[in-house]
Every structure is written in C-alpha cells, then in structure tokens.
Design an enzyme around this catalytic site. Structure first.
Site, PDB file in Angstrom:
ATOM      1  N   LYS A  13      59.191  -6.680  61.004  1.00  0.00           N
ATOM      2  CA  LYS A  13      59.148  -8.102  60.687  1.00  0.00           C
ATOM      3  C   LYS A  13      58.959  -8.371  59.188  1.00  0.00           C
ATOM      4  CE  LYS A  13      55.974 -10.109  63.071  1.00  0.00           C
ATOM      5  NZ  LYS A  13      55.135 -10.940  62.187  1.00  0.00           N
ATOM      6  N   ARG A  88      50.673 -17.721  65.281  1.00  0.00           N
ATOM      7  CA  ARG A  88      50.557 -16.542  66.147  1.00  0.00           C
ATOM      8  C   ARG A  88      50.003 -16.873  67.523  1.00  0.00           C
ATOM      9  NH1 ARG A  88      48.914 -11.754  64.473  1.00  0.00           N
ATOM     10  NH2 ARG A  88      49.205 -12.136  62.282  1.00  0.00           N
ATOM     11  N   ARG A 161      47.480   7.484  60.964  1.00  0.00           N
ATOM     12  CA  ARG A 161      46.373   6.529  60.839  1.00  0.00           C
ATOM     13  C   ARG A 161      45.885   6.131  62.235  1.00  0.00           C
ATOM     14  NH1 ARG A 161      48.850   1.878  57.127  1.00  0.00           N
ATOM     15  NH2 ARG A 161      50.044   1.779  59.037  1.00  0.00           N
ATOM     16  N   ARG A 172      47.777  -3.492  70.677  1.00  0.00           N
ATOM     17  CA  ARG A 172      48.383  -4.539  69.844  1.00  0.00           C
ATOM     18  C   ARG A 172      49.538  -5.214  70.584  1.00  0.00           C
ATOM     19  NH1 ARG A 172      49.693  -1.240  64.585  1.00  0.00           N
ATOM     20  NH2 ARG A 172      50.764  -3.135  63.919  1.00  0.00           N
TER      21      ARG A 172
END
Ligand code: ZN
Length: 219
Positions: A13, A88, A161, A172
C-alpha cells in the site's frame, strides 16, 4: 482526485500510494507520516498523540481525524489527495464523509488493493532484514540472498523481525478484517469502491490502478 487507498498489510500500500500520488499530482497523506510530523513539530495534536503513544495506548480516532483533516486543508491538497492508513474504521470514515460534506467536497474513489491471504503471509513472513542496516531487505522466495542468512551487501546476519512473524501477520490480518474491511462496504454503498489485484510487479500494479481510476472517472 480525492482517493482513499485500502488494502491488507503486505499489499504494498505505501509503495503504491507514493507512485499513484506522483502520477496523479496529489499529496500522499499517510497517518504514519502525520503522526511523525505533528510530533516532531510539537503541534497540539502531536502532543496529544504522543501522550497516548508514550502510555502504550492507541491514538484515539478524534486525534487522528483532526490531524488528517488539518492536513487535507493545506494548499497542496486543494485539487485532491491520496489517503493511506486513514480512515481505518467505519467511524473514521463517517467523520471523513461529514468533514468533506461541510466543505462541499466528496471522494472520487476508494481503491481496494486485493491480495489473497496466503500471499500476504508469504510476502511478510518471508522478509529478512540485515542486522547492520535495516535498508538491506531480502525475501526468502522473491529476492533471496546469495548465501542463505547472509546479507549480499555487507555480509551482515539476516533475521526476521518479530512484526513479520506468521503469527503477528495473522493477527494483523484479523484486525484488518474486523476493523478496516467494513469501510469497504461503507464506501461500496456510495458506489466508490474500485477493486484491483495487487499481485505482480510494483509497476504493473500501479498501471492497473491508474487504468482503474481513470476508467472509473470516465464512467
Ligand atoms: Zn547488510
């Protein structure tokens, strides 16, 4: 053009937003950049946001909305903008609708970047970062280093990570499904949603998006 960009984590994105904003000659407004700019400039909204973040809390919608609206009122956004990371959730979308209505404006399109869930997991969980330099990024499948686990550029050790672990990615995605996907339905009811596949090369996706947006405007 006034555009909202939506898509799951791993859809690319941010990258697409940067290219599309350039092609459309409108500012790319991302909430991450807004938070950083307001905090570094010590604005009143920045101080409020920082207080929440320092306490380990999410920045409340009102603060995010106020920052985004302030940015959209800047001279460079007169002819449009591309929003990335905002709204969001549905309440942010409703606040945006109301604010635009007050100004006599409306969105032109909501560009929905579609990526199959397994592909998202593959893209993110395959990322490996160099311990010496975080800009040295590899992918176990798409851009593997010559020697597994070793940075091509500096010989540093590559690692995954915590944010990129499959478990975190699945969490997520879950947040995206419950919080953000409903805004697609919200905008679909307004006839604004343009869905494109985010699979393929970055330049291919940008071209696809431009065609879809231009076709949409001509229609
Ligand atoms: Zn390196």
């Amino acid at each position: 053009m006034r555009i909202v960009l939506v898509g799951p984590p791993g859809a690319g994105k941010g990258t697409q937003a940067a290219y599309l904003a350039k092609n459309l000659s409108v500012p790319h407004i991302s909430t991450g950049d807004l938070f950083r700019a307001n905090i570094s400039q010590g604005t009143e909204l920045g101080k409020q946001a920082k207080a929440f973040m320092d306490a380990g809390n999410l920045v409340p919608d009102e603060v995010t909305i106020a920052m985004a609206l302030e940015r959209m009122s800047q001279p460079d956004a007169v002819n449009g903008f591309l929003l990335d990371g905002f709204p969001r959730n549905v309440s942010q979308a409703e606040a945006l609708d109301e604010a635009l209505k007050r100004e006599g404006l409306k969105l032109d399109a909501v560009l929905d970047l579609e990526v199959p869930e397994d592909e998202v997991v593959k893209r993110i969980a395959g990322r490996r970062i160099c311990r010496n330099e975080s800009a040295h990024v590899f992918h176990v499948t798409y851009s593997p280093p010559e020697v597994p686990g070793v940075c091509d550029h500096c010989g540093g050790e590559l690692y995954q990570r915590d944010d990129d672990s499959e478990e975190t990615v699945r969490t997520r995605l879950e947040v995206y499904h419950t919080q953000t996907e409903p805004i697609i339905d919200h905008y679909r009811a307004q006839g604004l949603v343009v869905t494109i596949s985010a699979l393929g090369k970055v330049t291919e996706v940008t071209e696809r998006a431009m065609r879809a947006l231009q076709g949409d405007q001509a229609a």
